[in-house]
Structure formats: C-alpha cells, structure tokens
Design a protein around this motif. Sequence first.
Motif, short mmCIF file in Angstrom:
data_model
loop_
_atom_site.label_atom_id
_atom_site.label_comp_id
_atom_site.label_asym_id
_atom_site.label_seq_id
_atom_site.Cartn_x
_atom_site.Cartn_y
_atom_site.Cartn_z
N UNK A 188 -2.82 -16.79 -0.24
CA UNK A 188 -4.40 -17.11 -0.51
C UNK A 188 -4.92 -18.11 -0.32
N UNK A 189 -4.22 -19.19 -0.90
CA UNK A 189 -4.72 -20.68 -0.81
C UNK A 189 -4.37 -21.36 0.34
N UNK A 190 -3.28 -20.81 0.76
CA UNK A 190 -2.90 -21.30 2.14
C UNK A 190 -3.49 -20.58 3.57
N UNK A 245 -10.83 -20.84 5.15
CA UNK A 245 -11.83 -20.03 6.04
C UNK A 245 -13.07 -20.08 5.04
N UNK A 246 -12.92 -19.77 3.72
CA UNK A 246 -13.90 -19.47 2.77
C UNK A 246 -14.67 -20.99 2.76
N UNK A 247 -13.75 -21.94 2.39
CA UNK A 247 -14.41 -23.29 2.32
C UNK A 247 -15.41 -23.74 3.58
N UNK A 248 -14.67 -23.21 4.88
CA UNK A 248 -15.46 -23.83 6.07
C UNK A 248 -16.83 -23.03 6.07
N UNK A 249 -16.81 -21.77 5.72
CA UNK A 249 -18.03 -21.16 5.79
C UNK A 249 -18.87 -21.48 4.63
N UNK A 250 -18.49 -21.74 3.28
CA UNK A 250 -19.17 -22.20 2.56
C UNK A 250 -19.99 -23.75 3.05
N UNK A 251 -19.29 -24.61 3.67
CA UNK A 251 -19.92 -25.58 4.27
C UNK A 251 -21.01 -25.16 5.38
N UNK A 252 -20.68 -24.28 6.25
CA UNK A 252 -21.70 -23.92 7.29
C UNK A 252 -22.90 -23.49 6.66
N UNK A 253 -22.80 -22.68 5.73
CA UNK A 253 -23.96 -21.97 5.30
C UNK A 253 -24.78 -22.87 3.72
N UNK A 254 -24.03 -23.84 3.61
CA UNK A 254 -24.76 -24.73 2.77
C UNK A 254 -24.49 -24.47 1.08
N UNK A 255 -23.33 -23.83 0.90
CA UNK A 255 -22.96 -23.30 -0.40
C UNK A 255 -22.08 -24.45 -1.19
N UNK A 256 -22.52 -24.79 -2.33
CA UNK A 256 -21.71 -25.88 -3.33
C UNK A 256 -20.67 -25.06 -3.85
N UNK A 257 -19.86 -25.82 -4.60
CA UNK A 257 -19.07 -25.51 -5.50
C UNK A 257 -19.55 -24.86 -6.90
N UNK A 258 -20.61 -25.31 -7.35
CA UNK A 258 -21.34 -24.48 -8.52
C UNK A 258 -21.83 -23.33 -7.98
#
Length: 124
Positions: free
Chosen positions: A88-90, A95-108
């Motif tokens: 899962x981590x590898x 891909x989740x982190x890349x999508x988060x950056x694309x859509x502007x979601x933060x860690x919080x």
Amino acid sequence: MQFDKHTSIYLQIAEYLYDRILSGEWPDGQRIPSIRDMAVQLEVNPNTVTRTYTLLQEEGTLENQRGIGYFTAADARQKVLDQKREAFVRNELPAIFATMEQVGLTKNDLIDQFETYQKEQKQS
C-alpha cells in the motif's frame, strides 16, 4: 470467484487466501483446504492452486505438514499485514498524494476525512 483477466489467477487466489487470513476465518496455525478441494471450490486447475500454495509457502505464510496438509503459519496474519502495508505504501500512497496535490487537499483535510470515515464505520 470472478477472476480479473489482467492479473494472473494464482496471484488472485493468493489475495483470496490473504483475505481469509486477515478476516480471521483462517487463524494462525489453522489447517486450510487441500489443493484439490480449493481447486474444486474456486473452479480452477489444481496446478494453479499448487502454484499459489507454493508461493505462500516460500514467503512463509503457509506451511506444508507432509502427509497432513497445508496450514497457515504461526505468524501468518502478521506476515500478510506487513506485506499488505508495504504494498500500500509503495504502490497506492504515491498516487493518492499526487491526486491530493492536484486537487488542493492538505494533510489536515485527509485526517478530517479519515476521522469521519471511522465514525461512520462505528455507527454501521
């Protein structure tokens, strides 16, 4: 069992076995169905099940007790958990982190969504 044509059947069977172990259906040290019985149950060739059992035996998830059958290893659940976490981590988190950056979601935002998910799971 419905097989995905894009993934080898023996690997899909391995995932099926992992699910049985993680769910507690097959606890550590439990005898599991014979190769023949599993082949009949899943409607596959026994050679395919043999390949799966060999893979899981090589990774230490299954043990073959000669003349008795196959058993989950004493630490099978932990081995499967470790393997699934690593995959899962590898494979999925990047891909989740890349999508988060694309859509502007933060860690919080992610933490808030995860906490909401956990609350909903407890209520159902």
